[in-house]
Design an enzyme around this catalytic site. Structure first.
Site, PDB file in Angstrom:
ATOM      1  N   GLY A 112       0.633   3.222   7.536  1.00  0.00           N
ATOM      2  CA  GLY A 112       0.507   3.932   8.678  1.00  0.00           C
ATOM      3  C   GLY A 112       1.000   3.455  10.268  1.00  0.00           C
ATOM      4  N   GLU A 115       4.563   3.466  10.662  1.00  0.00           N
ATOM      5  CA  GLU A 115       4.013   5.203  10.962  1.00  0.00           C
ATOM      6  C   GLU A 115       3.655   5.349  12.675  1.00  0.00           C
ATOM      7  OE1 GLU A 115       2.320   5.982   7.408  1.00  0.00           O
ATOM      8  OE2 GLU A 115       4.008   7.361   6.997  1.00  0.00           O
ATOM      9  N   GLU A 135       3.016   1.607   0.866  1.00  0.00           N
ATOM     10  CA  GLU A 135       2.236   2.724  -0.057  1.00  0.00           C
ATOM     11  C   GLU A 135       2.410   2.485  -1.398  1.00  0.00           C
ATOM     12  OE1 GLU A 135       3.764   3.259   2.975  1.00  0.00           O
ATOM     13  OE2 GLU A 135       2.362   4.131   4.852  1.00  0.00           O
TER      14      GLU A 135
HETATM   15  N1  CO8 Z   1      -7.517  -0.840   4.792  1.00  0.00           N
HETATM   16  C1  CO8 Z   1      -8.593  -1.632   4.642  1.00  0.00           C
HETATM   17  N2  CO8 Z   1      -9.057  -2.778   4.946  1.00  0.00           N
HETATM   18  C2  CO8 Z   1      -7.384  -3.189   5.253  1.00  0.00           C
HETATM   19  C3  CO8 Z   1      -6.712  -2.611   5.030  1.00  0.00           C
HETATM   20  C4  CO8 Z   1      -5.969  -1.268   5.242  1.00  0.00           C
HETATM   21  N3  CO8 Z   1      -5.448  -1.081   5.085  1.00  0.00           N
HETATM   22  N4  CO8 Z   1      -5.438  -3.746   5.555  1.00  0.00           N
HETATM   23  C5  CO8 Z   1      -6.459  -5.234   5.422  1.00  0.00           C
HETATM   24  N5  CO8 Z   1      -7.735  -4.726   5.545  1.00  0.00           N
HETATM   25  C6  CO8 Z   1      -8.513  -5.570   5.058  1.00  0.00           C
HETATM   26  C7  CO8 Z   1      -8.896  -6.658   3.980  1.00  0.00           C
HETATM   27  O1  CO8 Z   1      -9.773  -5.674   2.781  1.00  0.00           O
HETATM   28  C8  CO8 Z   1      -9.834  -7.571   4.535  1.00  0.00           C
HETATM   29  O2  CO8 Z   1     -11.165  -7.504   4.135  1.00  0.00           O
HETATM   30  P1  CO8 Z   1     -11.912  -8.155   3.330  1.00  0.00           P
HETATM   31  O3  CO8 Z   1     -12.125  -9.382   4.484  1.00  0.00           O
HETATM   32  O4  CO8 Z   1     -13.671  -7.483   3.845  1.00  0.00           O
HETATM   33  O5  CO8 Z   1     -11.747  -8.463   2.638  1.00  0.00           O
HETATM   34  C9  CO8 Z   1      -9.504  -7.455   5.714  1.00  0.00           C
HETATM   35  O6  CO8 Z   1      -8.345  -6.681   6.115  1.00  0.00           O
HETATM   36  C10 CO8 Z   1      -8.342  -8.758   5.902  1.00  0.00           C
HETATM   37  O7  CO8 Z   1      -7.388  -8.349   5.332  1.00  0.00           O
HETATM   38  P2  CO8 Z   1      -6.861  -9.818   4.234  1.00  0.00           P
HETATM   39  O8  CO8 Z   1      -7.524 -11.013   3.622  1.00  0.00           O
HETATM   40  O9  CO8 Z   1      -6.086  -9.156   2.976  1.00  0.00           O
HETATM   41  O10 CO8 Z   1      -5.560 -10.226   4.646  1.00  0.00           O
HETATM   42  P3  CO8 Z   1      -4.210 -11.690   4.938  1.00  0.00           P
HETATM   43  O11 CO8 Z   1      -3.738 -12.496   5.924  1.00  0.00           O
HETATM   44  O12 CO8 Z   1      -4.231 -11.696   2.875  1.00  0.00           O
HETATM   45  O13 CO8 Z   1      -3.053  -9.932   4.143  1.00  0.00           O
HETATM   46  C11 CO8 Z   1      -2.235  -8.237   4.763  1.00  0.00           C
HETATM   47  C12 CO8 Z   1      -2.704  -9.094   5.350  1.00  0.00           C
HETATM   48  C13 CO8 Z   1      -0.946  -8.537   3.857  1.00  0.00           C
HETATM   49  C14 CO8 Z   1      -1.650  -6.854   5.472  1.00  0.00           C
HETATM   50  C15 CO8 Z   1      -3.259  -7.248   3.848  1.00  0.00           C
HETATM   51  O14 CO8 Z   1      -4.170  -7.023   3.504  1.00  0.00           O
HETATM   52  C16 CO8 Z   1      -2.948  -6.415   2.998  1.00  0.00           C
HETATM   53  O15 CO8 Z   1      -1.699  -5.976   2.460  1.00  0.00           O
HETATM   54  N6  CO8 Z   1      -2.854  -4.874   3.920  1.00  0.00           N
HETATM   55  C17 CO8 Z   1      -2.935  -3.844   3.287  1.00  0.00           C
HETATM   56  C18 CO8 Z   1      -1.258  -3.106   3.957  1.00  0.00           C
HETATM   57  C19 CO8 Z   1      -1.142  -1.611   3.163  1.00  0.00           C
HETATM   58  O16 CO8 Z   1      -1.011  -1.844   1.915  1.00  0.00           O
HETATM   59  N7  CO8 Z   1      -1.584  -0.721   4.257  1.00  0.00           N
HETATM   60  C20 CO8 Z   1      -0.681   0.902   3.604  1.00  0.00           C
HETATM   61  C21 CO8 Z   1      -1.873   1.155   3.465  1.00  0.00           C
HETATM   62  S1  CO8 Z   1      -2.029   3.018   2.729  1.00  0.00           S
HETATM   63  C22 CO8 Z   1      -1.174   3.867   4.037  1.00  0.00           C
HETATM   64  O17 CO8 Z   1      -1.325   3.581   5.317  1.00  0.00           O
HETATM   65  C23 CO8 Z   1      -0.406   5.224   4.157  1.00  0.00           C
HETATM   66  C24 CO8 Z   1      -1.012   5.913   5.577  1.00  0.00           C
HETATM   67  C25 CO8 Z   1      -1.356   7.668   5.218  1.00  0.00           C
HETATM   68  C26 CO8 Z   1      -1.800   8.792   4.753  1.00  0.00           C
HETATM   69  C27 CO8 Z   1      -2.232   9.913   5.062  1.00  0.00           C
HETATM   70  C28 CO8 Z   1      -3.182  10.457   5.505  1.00  0.00           C
HETATM   71  C29 CO8 Z   1      -3.268  12.032   5.240  1.00  0.00           C
END
Ligand code: CO8
Length: 264
Positions: A112, A115, A135
């Site tokens: 997102g 996006e 995703e």
């Molecule tokens: N949602 C919630 N929390 C998140 C997200 C997220 N997308 N991304 C990161 N965080 C949180 C982590 O859980 C972590 O929290 P905590 O400290 O409590 O564990 C904190 O942020 C820091 O993240 P990391 O420790 O993972 O940091 P890194 O530097 O190791 O990694 C990354 C960075 C690679 C970006 C990794 O965090 C990651 O892969 N994040 C998820 C990315 C992802 O998959 N995004 C897609 C999400 S789905 C989406 O966007 C669909 C949209 C459509 C919506 C439609 C609605 C109708």
């Protein structure tokens, strides 16, 4: 603009001509919760209505622009809840904003987050910008325009690789080569935001109605076929001749002076 937002920070800069929005949940890499998106849309709508504001800049605090929709908030949603998810309707409201929106993408722009950047009018990338649609790794697919917009920006093959593997992220340099972003701004985050503000300021110095028509005409290319798009452009072009600012802009050119646009 005396609002106390929780998940974003807003400021007026350049004598109030530029509205600046910071996504401000750095601990979650600015994950786009429903609440955050509501606030982004609310702030954009307020800036859209404020006469002195000519353009809007959106950027992220910390090491991400936004790492996607908030997975923790989304994970237990039912089909019906996903269907009526407000984040989706927020998005439609965002794309109806008439003033130009510039995304200054510093770090991760994933899911997102990518996006959201693509829904803006101009993307400027910092050197550490990273774009991706991960995703499928979560068992879902892009849901707010990714499958439609990315292919138009970077072509089918590259978009498919990103969307189908969930990996193959695109760095700033490639994003600029492919035209996903306008250009890469060298230096740190502050330099990127400063440059985005300069671009916004230069747009804000022009005629508001002219700029709104230019944005509408370009956006029509997204929705319409070529001949319909050209008709739309032509009618918007002719409409500018009803503006005082068109008379002023062309007279100023002929008289070899700077234009003093009235409507800005
Ligand atoms: N949602 C919630 N929390 C998140 C997200 C997220 N997308 N991304 C990161 N965080 C949180 C982590 O859980 C972590 O929290 P905590 O400290 O409590 O564990 C904190 O942020 C820091 O993240 P990391 O420790 O993972 O940091 P890194 O530097 O190791 O990694 C990354 C960075 C690679 C970006 C990794 O965090 C990651 O892969 N994040 C998820 C990315 C992802 O998959 N995004 C897609 C999400 S789905 C989406 O966007 C669909 C949209 C459509 C919506 C439609 C609605 C109708």
């Amino acid at each position: 603009l005396e609002k106390d937002y929780e998940d974003i920070d807003v400021e007026l800069v350049e004598k109030g001509t530029v509205g600046l929005i910071y996504l401000d949940r750095p601990k979650s890499l600015n994950a786009l919760s429903d609440a955050l998106m509501y606030e982004v849309v609310d702030a954009c709508q307020i800036f859209d209505k404020m006469e002195e504001v000519g353009a809007i800049v959106i950027t992220g605090r910390g090491k991400a622009f936004a790492a996607g929709a908030d997975i923790k908030e989304m994970k237990d949603k039912t089909f019906q809840e996903a269907q009526k998810s407000r984040i989706f309707s927020h998005w439609n409201v965002l794309t109806a904003v008439r003033k130009p929106i510039i995304a200054a993408v510093n770090g991760f722009a994933l899911g997102g987050g990518c996006e959201l950047a693509m829904a803006c009018d101009i993307i400027l990338a910092g050197e550490k910008a990273l774009f991706g649609q991960p995703e499928v790794k979560l068992g879902t697919i892009p849901g707010i325009g990714g499958t439609q917009r990315l292919i138009r920006e970077v072509g089918k093959s590259r978009a498919m690789e990103m969307i189908l593997t969930g990996e193959a992220f695109m760095n700033a340099q490639e994003a600029a080569q492919k035209g996903l972003v306008s250009r890469v701004v060298p230096g740190d985050n502050d330099a990127l935001v400063a440059e985005a503000i300069q671009v916004a300021k230069s747009i804000a110095a022009l005629s508001r109605p002219t700029i709104a028509m230019a944005k509408e005409a370009v956006n029509a290319a997204y929705e319409l076929g070529l001949s319909e798009g050209i008709k739309r452009e032509h009618s918007l072009f002719c409409s500018t001749f009803a503006l005082e600012d068109q008379k002023e802009g062309m007279s100023a050119f002929v008289e070899k002076r700077d234009a003093q646009f009235k409507h800005r």
